[in-house]
Design a protein around this motif. Structure first.
Motif, PDB file in Angstrom:
ATOM      1  N   ASP A 142       4.700  16.171   6.696  1.00 59.98           N
ATOM      2  CA  ASP A 142       3.411  16.285   6.014  1.00 59.98           C
ATOM      3  C   ASP A 142       3.672  16.625   4.551  1.00 59.98           C
ATOM      4  O   ASP A 142       4.188  17.693   4.239  1.00 59.98           O
ATOM      5  CB  ASP A 142       2.573  17.373   6.675  1.00 59.98           C
ATOM      6  N   ILE A 143       3.340  15.722   3.655  1.00 56.77           N
ATOM      7  CA  ILE A 143       3.660  15.938   2.244  1.00 56.77           C
ATOM      8  C   ILE A 143       2.440  16.236   1.371  1.00 56.77           C
ATOM      9  O   ILE A 143       2.603  16.549   0.206  1.00 56.77           O
ATOM     10  CB  ILE A 143       4.446  14.741   1.657  1.00 56.77           C
ATOM     11  N   ARG A 144       1.251  16.138   1.942  1.00 55.09           N
ATOM     12  CA  ARG A 144       0.052  16.465   1.153  1.00 55.09           C
ATOM     13  C   ARG A 144      -0.675  17.702   1.660  1.00 55.09           C
ATOM     14  O   ARG A 144      -1.557  18.198   0.997  1.00 55.09           O
ATOM     15  CB  ARG A 144      -0.920  15.284   1.132  1.00 55.09           C
ATOM     16  N   GLY A 145      -0.339  18.152   2.855  1.00 53.52           N
ATOM     17  CA  GLY A 145      -0.976  19.354   3.377  1.00 53.52           C
ATOM     18  C   GLY A 145      -2.244  19.085   4.162  1.00 53.52           C
ATOM     19  O   GLY A 145      -2.969  20.020   4.489  1.00 53.52           O
ATOM     20  N   TRP A 146      -2.541  17.855   4.472  1.00 49.88           N
ATOM     21  CA  TRP A 146      -3.755  17.514   5.214  1.00 49.88           C
ATOM     22  C   TRP A 146      -3.462  17.032   6.624  1.00 49.88           C
ATOM     23  O   TRP A 146      -4.364  16.597   7.323  1.00 49.88           O
ATOM     24  CB  TRP A 146      -4.534  16.445   4.466  1.00 49.88           C
ATOM     25  N   GLU A 147      -2.226  17.058   7.036  1.00 45.07           N
ATOM     26  CA  GLU A 147      -1.789  16.630   8.368  1.00 45.07           C
ATOM     27  C   GLU A 147      -2.252  15.208   8.681  1.00 45.07           C
ATOM     28  O   GLU A 147      -2.793  14.912   9.737  1.00 45.07           O
ATOM     29  CB  GLU A 147      -2.267  17.604   9.440  1.00 45.07           C
ATOM     30  N   GLU A 148      -2.007  14.299   7.752  1.00 43.88           N
ATOM     31  CA  GLU A 148      -2.403  12.900   7.912  1.00 43.88           C
ATOM     32  C   GLU A 148      -1.324  12.103   8.633  1.00 43.88           C
ATOM     33  O   GLU A 148      -0.150  12.436   8.572  1.00 43.88           O
ATOM     34  CB  GLU A 148      -2.618  12.260   6.535  1.00 43.88           C
ATOM     35  N   GLY A 197       6.432   4.830   6.768  1.00 40.81           N
ATOM     36  CA  GLY A 197       5.128   4.194   6.625  1.00 40.81           C
ATOM     37  C   GLY A 197       5.198   2.679   6.630  1.00 40.81           C
ATOM     38  O   GLY A 197       4.253   2.012   7.051  1.00 40.81           O
ATOM     39  N   PHE A 198       6.322   2.118   6.175  1.00 41.04           N
ATOM     40  CA  PHE A 198       6.481   0.664   6.198  1.00 41.04           C
ATOM     41  C   PHE A 198       6.401   0.113   7.617  1.00 41.04           C
ATOM     42  O   PHE A 198       6.066  -1.045   7.823  1.00 41.04           O
ATOM     43  CB  PHE A 198       7.816   0.253   5.596  1.00 41.04           C
ATOM     44  N   PRO A 255       0.302   9.723   4.938  1.00 43.31           N
ATOM     45  CA  PRO A 255      -0.101  10.414   3.712  1.00 43.31           C
ATOM     46  C   PRO A 255      -0.051   9.568   2.441  1.00 43.31           C
ATOM     47  O   PRO A 255      -0.739   9.875   1.485  1.00 43.31           O
ATOM     48  CB  PRO A 255       0.866  11.593   3.607  1.00 43.31           C
ATOM     49  N   LEU A 256       0.733   8.498   2.426  1.00 44.33           N
ATOM     50  CA  LEU A 256       0.802   7.672   1.221  1.00 44.33           C
ATOM     51  C   LEU A 256      -0.177   6.499   1.249  1.00 44.33           C
ATOM     52  O   LEU A 256      -0.414   5.864   0.229  1.00 44.33           O
ATOM     53  CB  LEU A 256       2.226   7.136   1.023  1.00 44.33           C
ATOM     54  N   ASN A 257      -0.704   6.190   2.414  1.00 46.80           N
ATOM     55  CA  ASN A 257      -1.665   5.091   2.548  1.00 46.80           C
ATOM     56  C   ASN A 257      -2.711   5.543   3.560  1.00 46.80           C
ATOM     57  O   ASN A 257      -2.555   5.363   4.761  1.00 46.80           O
ATOM     58  CB  ASN A 257      -0.952   3.822   3.015  1.00 46.80           C
ATOM     59  N   SER A 258      -3.773   6.102   3.055  1.00 46.00           N
ATOM     60  CA  SER A 258      -4.737   6.771   3.938  1.00 46.00           C
ATOM     61  C   SER A 258      -5.397   5.845   4.953  1.00 46.00           C
ATOM     62  O   SER A 258      -5.866   6.304   5.987  1.00 46.00           O
ATOM     63  CB  SER A 258      -5.809   7.470   3.107  1.00 46.00           C
ATOM     64  N   VAL A 259      -5.430   4.553   4.710  1.00 43.53           N
ATOM     65  CA  VAL A 259      -6.025   3.633   5.684  1.00 43.53           C
ATOM     66  C   VAL A 259      -4.999   3.111   6.689  1.00 43.53           C
ATOM     67  O   VAL A 259      -5.314   2.284   7.537  1.00 43.53           O
ATOM     68  CB  VAL A 259      -6.737   2.454   4.995  1.00 43.53           C
ATOM     69  N   GLY A 282       0.811  -1.218   0.000  1.00 36.17           N
ATOM     70  CA  GLY A 282       0.000   0.000   0.000  1.00 36.17           C
ATOM     71  C   GLY A 282       0.838   1.259   0.000  1.00 36.17           C
ATOM     72  O   GLY A 282       0.545   2.219  -0.724  1.00 36.17           O
ATOM     73  N   MET A 283       1.896   1.282   0.807  1.00 40.63           N
ATOM     74  CA  MET A 283       2.785   2.453   0.842  1.00 40.63           C
ATOM     75  C   MET A 283       3.519   2.625  -0.483  1.00 40.63           C
ATOM     76  O   MET A 283       3.693   3.744  -0.967  1.00 40.63           O
ATOM     77  CB  MET A 283       3.811   2.327   1.970  1.00 40.63           C
ATOM     78  N   THR A 284       3.953   1.520  -1.076  1.00 43.97           N
ATOM     79  CA  THR A 284       4.664   1.589  -2.355  1.00 43.97           C
ATOM     80  C   THR A 284       3.736   2.089  -3.459  1.00 43.97           C
ATOM     81  O   THR A 284       4.127   2.951  -4.256  1.00 43.97           O
ATOM     82  CB  THR A 284       5.237   0.203  -2.714  1.00 43.97           C
TER      83      THR A 284
END
Length: 101
Positions: free
Chosen positions: A63-69, A52-53, A72-76, A18-20
């Protein structure tokens, strides 16, 4: 401990996949919805992928998308993190709760 080990063996390949996939598609999602994507250097995106792995949440400095997740690379990824956290605390915290004779 056996349950945790089985869970990691079963889920970790999916986390890595998922991260990849999120990293591969990251720059293709550049839009006004995610304004920071076109400014993110490759090294930073790869660092977020490596963190993320581990299922650990990334700090806000990554934070790379600006949504403070958290992921960020795997939203779940947040769901897996919050699912794995209690199991980890139970396993690794259970040894300290035993009485010393």
């Amino acid at each position: 401990m056996v349950v945790f080990k089985r869970r990691i063996i079963r889920l970790q390949p999916m986390v890595v996949l998922g991260m990849t996939m999120g990293a591969i598609g990251f720059y293709y999602t550049d839009s006004t919805l995610w304004p920071l994507i076109h400014t993110v250097p490759l090294w930073k995106m790869l660092l977020v992928m490596l963190v993320g792995f581990t299922i650990l949440p990334v700090p806000l400095s990554l934070d790379i998308r600006g949504w403070e997740e958290m992921h960020p690379l795997n939203s779940v990824g947040w769901s897996l993190f919050l699912n794995t956290l209690p199991i980890s605390c139970t396993l690794f915290g259970s040894g300290s709760s035993q009485k010393q004779h």
